[in-house]
Each structure stands twice: as C-alpha cells, then as structure tokens.
Design a protein around this motif. Structure first.
Motif, PDB file in Angstrom:
ATOM      1  N   ASN A   1     -81.228 -68.526 -74.116  1.00  0.00           N
ATOM      2  CA  ASN A   1     -81.876 -67.290 -74.909  1.00  0.00           C
ATOM      3  C   ASN A   1     -80.948 -66.337 -75.453  1.00  0.00           C
ATOM      4  N   THR A   2     -81.250 -65.786 -76.435  1.00  0.00           N
ATOM      5  CA  THR A   2     -80.311 -64.626 -77.085  1.00  0.00           C
ATOM      6  C   THR A   2     -80.636 -63.524 -76.431  1.00  0.00           C
ATOM      7  N   ALA A   3     -79.747 -62.489 -76.462  1.00  0.00           N
ATOM      8  CA  ALA A   3     -80.036 -61.084 -75.704  1.00  0.00           C
ATOM      9  C   ALA A   3     -81.172 -60.499 -76.179  1.00  0.00           C
ATOM     10  N   LYS A   4     -81.416 -60.516 -77.412  1.00  0.00           N
ATOM     11  CA  LYS A   4     -82.646 -59.982 -77.911  1.00  0.00           C
ATOM     12  C   LYS A   4     -84.129 -60.588 -77.351  1.00  0.00           C
ATOM     13  N   GLU A   5     -83.977 -61.952 -77.390  1.00  0.00           N
ATOM     14  CA  GLU A   5     -84.934 -62.664 -76.764  1.00  0.00           C
ATOM     15  C   GLU A   5     -85.254 -62.501 -75.153  1.00  0.00           C
TER      16      GLU A   5
ATOM     17  N   LEU B   1     -88.569 -59.866 -71.198  1.00  0.00           N
ATOM     18  CA  LEU B   1     -88.881 -59.267 -70.283  1.00  0.00           C
ATOM     19  C   LEU B   1     -89.661 -57.585 -70.457  1.00  0.00           C
ATOM     20  N   SER B   2     -90.020 -57.561 -71.566  1.00  0.00           N
ATOM     21  CA  SER B   2     -90.858 -56.539 -71.987  1.00  0.00           C
ATOM     22  C   SER B   2     -92.186 -56.746 -71.603  1.00  0.00           C
TER      23      SER B   2
ATOM     24  N   ASP C   1     -79.203 -72.314 -66.845  1.00  0.00           N
ATOM     25  CA  ASP C   1     -79.344 -72.969 -68.114  1.00  0.00           C
ATOM     26  C   ASP C   1     -80.394 -72.417 -69.037  1.00  0.00           C
ATOM     27  N   GLU C   2     -81.430 -72.011 -68.399  1.00  0.00           N
ATOM     28  CA  GLU C   2     -82.614 -71.497 -69.392  1.00  0.00           C
ATOM     29  C   GLU C   2     -82.010 -70.258 -69.828  1.00  0.00           C
ATOM     30  N   ILE C   3     -81.531 -69.152 -69.178  1.00  0.00           N
ATOM     31  CA  ILE C   3     -81.280 -68.028 -69.316  1.00  0.00           C
ATOM     32  C   ILE C   3     -80.232 -67.947 -70.426  1.00  0.00           C
ATOM     33  N   PHE C   4     -79.138 -69.050 -70.228  1.00  0.00           N
ATOM     34  CA  PHE C   4     -78.284 -68.999 -71.497  1.00  0.00           C
ATOM     35  C   PHE C   4     -78.734 -69.474 -72.845  1.00  0.00           C
TER      36      PHE C   4
ATOM     37  N   PRO D   1     -71.450 -69.593 -77.411  1.00  0.00           N
ATOM     38  CA  PRO D   1     -72.765 -69.401 -76.620  1.00  0.00           C
ATOM     39  C   PRO D   1     -73.790 -69.140 -77.619  1.00  0.00           C
ATOM     40  N   VAL D   2     -74.840 -69.446 -76.929  1.00  0.00           N
ATOM     41  CA  VAL D   2     -76.134 -68.657 -77.584  1.00  0.00           C
ATOM     42  C   VAL D   2     -76.198 -67.342 -77.055  1.00  0.00           C
ATOM     43  N   LEU D   3     -75.811 -67.078 -75.984  1.00  0.00           N
ATOM     44  CA  LEU D   3     -76.133 -65.829 -75.446  1.00  0.00           C
ATOM     45  C   LEU D   3     -74.707 -65.366 -74.938  1.00  0.00           C
ATOM     46  N   GLU D   4     -74.349 -64.020 -75.399  1.00  0.00           N
ATOM     47  CA  GLU D   4     -73.066 -63.504 -75.106  1.00  0.00           C
ATOM     48  C   GLU D   4     -73.537 -62.567 -73.925  1.00  0.00           C
ATOM     49  N   SER D   5     -73.696 -63.319 -72.554  1.00  0.00           N
ATOM     50  CA  SER D   5     -73.935 -62.982 -71.626  1.00  0.00           C
ATOM     51  C   SER D   5     -73.231 -61.539 -70.920  1.00  0.00           C
ATOM     52  N   GLY D   6     -73.796 -60.196 -70.919  1.00  0.00           N
ATOM     53  CA  GLY D   6     -73.352 -59.361 -70.316  1.00  0.00           C
ATOM     54  C   GLY D   6     -73.518 -59.309 -68.762  1.00  0.00           C
TER      55      GLY D   6
END
Length: 407
Positions: free
Chosen positions: A164-168, A173-174, A159-162, A267-272
C-alpha cells in the motif's frame, strides 16, 4: 566466522553472541557499544555470517553491511517529527485531521461488547508517537473483529502493508473502528506510517526528502535509505527465519516480498514504521546524537528542551507501564517499562531487567535492537537478520551483559 573489530570486546558479550551463532539460532550478529561525547566506539564485534561472507559479501564488511532495520525506523521518524515541531510546522496535540482529511469524520471505537461508540477525543500527533491512537497491526491476535477488517483491506501481513502507499493506508484506517479511545491505552500499530504521511502532507515533501534534509544528512548517515541501489546489493544481509525449534533457515516462504522490498527499485511504501535499511556505522551516529542530547559533532539539531521532552518522560496515561496499558489483559513481559516519544523507557528497574531507570530504545522485526542509557552515558546496538523478532531471549541477555561489562 568470528571477527573482533576492536580489541576490547568484553568476554561476556563475545561468549553470548558466539553461543547463539554456534547453537544455530543466529546466522551472525554485529554488536557495538558507544559512549557519550566520544568519537570512537568502546567496542565493536561481529560473529558468524560464514555463508554470507563466502558466497555474497566477499569479505568482512562489519559495520558497513546493510540491514533491514524494520521498526528501528520508528525512532528515526519520531525524532524527525520533533525537529519539524521545533520549526513551528506542527504541534504534538494537533488533531491529525488538521492535515489528513480522510480522518475529518469523527472516529468510531469498538467497545469490548462489539458495539460502536463515538471516540471521546480526536487522534493527535502525540497519540501517533506513543501508539495510543487506537490503531493496531493486522497480524496481532488482539481485537479479532477489528483485525478482520484490516485483513479484508489487505493490511494483515508485512507484505500486504508494504504493498500500500501511505495515503492508501490512511484511507483504509479511516474506515475501520479504533481499538479504544485515543490516549487511553497502548497498542503497537501502524501509527508511525500514518505519522510519516502526515509529515509529507504538512511539509509538501516526501518522507525520504525530509529525512535526508533534516536528519540523515546532518548526521552523515549516507547508507540509511528506503531503497538500495544495484551497486550496493552485495552489501545487504539476507533474512533468516526462526523455526519453532529455535533453529534458523533460509526458507522464507511467505516473506519473499518482504525480503525483496527496496532492493534495486523504489518501494511502494516509504514506511515510517519499518521501511529503512541501515548499517552499524550509520545507526551508531543516530545513537550518538541521542547520547549527546540532540547534538552531533558539536552541532545542535534539536532544542535541548525538546530533546528532554522527547526522551525523559513516560507518556502513557496515568504513568502506566506498557504491561498495564496494553489490552486485553496487559502484557507482563513489559513490566517496568513505559513509552516516551521514541520508544520504550525503563520506569522501574526493580521490576524490569532491561536496564537502568530512564534507559530507552526499541527493536526491529529482524531481531535488531538498540538501547540508550543516559545515566551511565552509554548505548549499545545489535544488528542481525532473523524474523520474527521476540523468538529469542537475546535482547535482555545482551542488555545484561553490556551493563555488567560497563559497570
């Protein structure tokens, strides 16, 4: 409800699935087996889903029912990456910092003693494809100090991962140390979500646009998507939760957002790494493309040399198995399997009971699974909706049943 969708379903496959449904461990399942260079499945079988058929789907949808395929999104995005590589847009050994500026600062690695050191090499696109980047998932117990940093940045649960946007996700992670030096070990991770965003930056298109243009469209996978439109919501199977006693329930407390993601709104995240919905009919087309070594209906979508590079070789350092490469202490259940550029690959059939040498595939969080067996020219697909995956022994049992039926 039990439905034979073809008349040639092997008895051992049928009995195995019926036993799981009858024992209350699966709400239902769809399984299909296909053959190389054939336009018709060897067999398809659906069992269960009585509650769903009566209350929601109003009939036997079979291969047209929609499933959350979660991590079976990863092989699709990996294939997309190789197609884009064929076009000359990127190279597998490019550092990801070439495309993602948040990673330009040289990454730090947290050593076993908790101290930080400079990474011995940059993270590359190949490391993302093989989950050897040094990233992890925030819900895994390994590397507790690092996982705590994922949790602090709201990347612990699905739920938390989804959310976020991919950029976020990339920006967060950086800021976190890697679990190991890139390339040294395997750790299942957010790598494919990073990869999806990298493809967007490299091409100037969204991940859904790229998939539709270069893969889903050419494969006629019209129902594979990050968002289900309102008119198709009745085709989506609900999620079930596997309780500790190996029974299923519709009590999805803690999974509400995960179940609702992509239903009726973007979705907030188009999760690859885990965002797609698909159907049996669609995913079988993707598998047929794999069985036919990069061709679909006589049209080549990927260079044959690229396809062989993608599927035939274990990419882990020192040709290690997943069991040997995972830290800390290895993971014996994955003995005899390595990792190619889209999923796990059998490297030793005397150890692994999951298939023939060179056989590859992967599964999803809701207990879905597929395997491609190039040596025998067959592939099989399992679709259901039970979380979390891995709680049942169905996948290796089904692999064994399919291979016995095909021999």
């Amino acid at each position: 409800m039990t439905t034979s969708m073809t008349s040639t379903v092997p008895l051992n496959v049928k009995c195995l699935l019926d036993a799981y449904v009858g024992g209350g461990q699966l709400p239902g399942a769809f399984v299909a087996c296909i053959k190389k260079d054939s336009d018709k499945p060897l067999y398809m079988y659906q069992t269960g889903w009585k509650e769903v058929q009566d209350e929601k789907l109003h009939g036997n949808l079979g291969e047209r029912a929609l499933y959350r395929i979660y991590s079976m999104t990863k092989p699709i995005v990996s294939v997309l990456t190789m197609i884009i590589r064929d076009e000359g847009t990127l190279e597998l050994d490019d550092p990801i910092s070439k495309y993602l500026p948040m990673f330009k600062k040289h990454p730090k690695v947290m050593e076993a003693d908790g101290k930080l050191s400079e990474a011995q090499r940059p993270i590359t696109i190949r490391h993302l494809l093989t989950h050897t980047s040094g990233f992890t998932y925030g819900f895994f117990p390994s590397f507790p100090k690092i996982v705590g940093m994922y949790q602090d940045r709201k990347m612990a649960s699905l739920d938390e991962i989804f959310g976020n946007t991919a950029k976020e996700i990339c920006e967060k992670l950086s800021q976190i140390p890697l679990c190991f030096h890139p390339g040294d070990h395997f750790q299942y991770s957010l790598s494919t979500d990073v990869l999806g965003y990298l493809l967007e930056v490299a091409t100037g298109k969204t991940l859904s646009q790229l998939l539709q243009e270069k893969l889903l469209g050419p494969l006629e996978m019209s129902d594979t998507t990050f968002k289900i439109p309102e008119e198709d919501l009745k085709r989506v199977h609900p999620l079930y939760f596997l309780e500790p006693g190996f029974t299923i329930t519709r009590n999805m407390k803690g999974y509400e957002d995960t179940e609702a993601r992509g239903l009726g709104k973007p979705p907030v995240l188009e999760s690859g790494g885990g965002g797609l919905f698909s159907t049996g009919e669609d995913y079988l087309k993707f598998m047929q493309f794999l069985l036919n070594e990069g061709e679909y209906k006589g049209r080549r979508l990927m260079k044959k040399k690229t396809f062989k590079e993608m599927t035939e070789t274990n990419q882990l350092k020192g040709n290690k198995t997943l069991a040997e490469s995972i830290l800390p202490g290895g993971y014996p259940a994955l003995s005899g399997k390595g990792w190619n550029l889209i999923g796990s690959i059998v490297t030793d059939d005397s150890i692994s009971h999951h298939g023939a040498i060179g056989e590859y595939g992967w599964g999803g969080y809701a207990s879905t699974y597929f395997q491609v067996d190039p040596s025998n020219g067959i592939a099989f697909l399992l679709l259901t909706q039970v979380v979390p995956s891995g709680g049942l022994y169905l996948r290796p049992q089904l692999s064994y049943a399919v291979h016995n039926a095909s021999s």
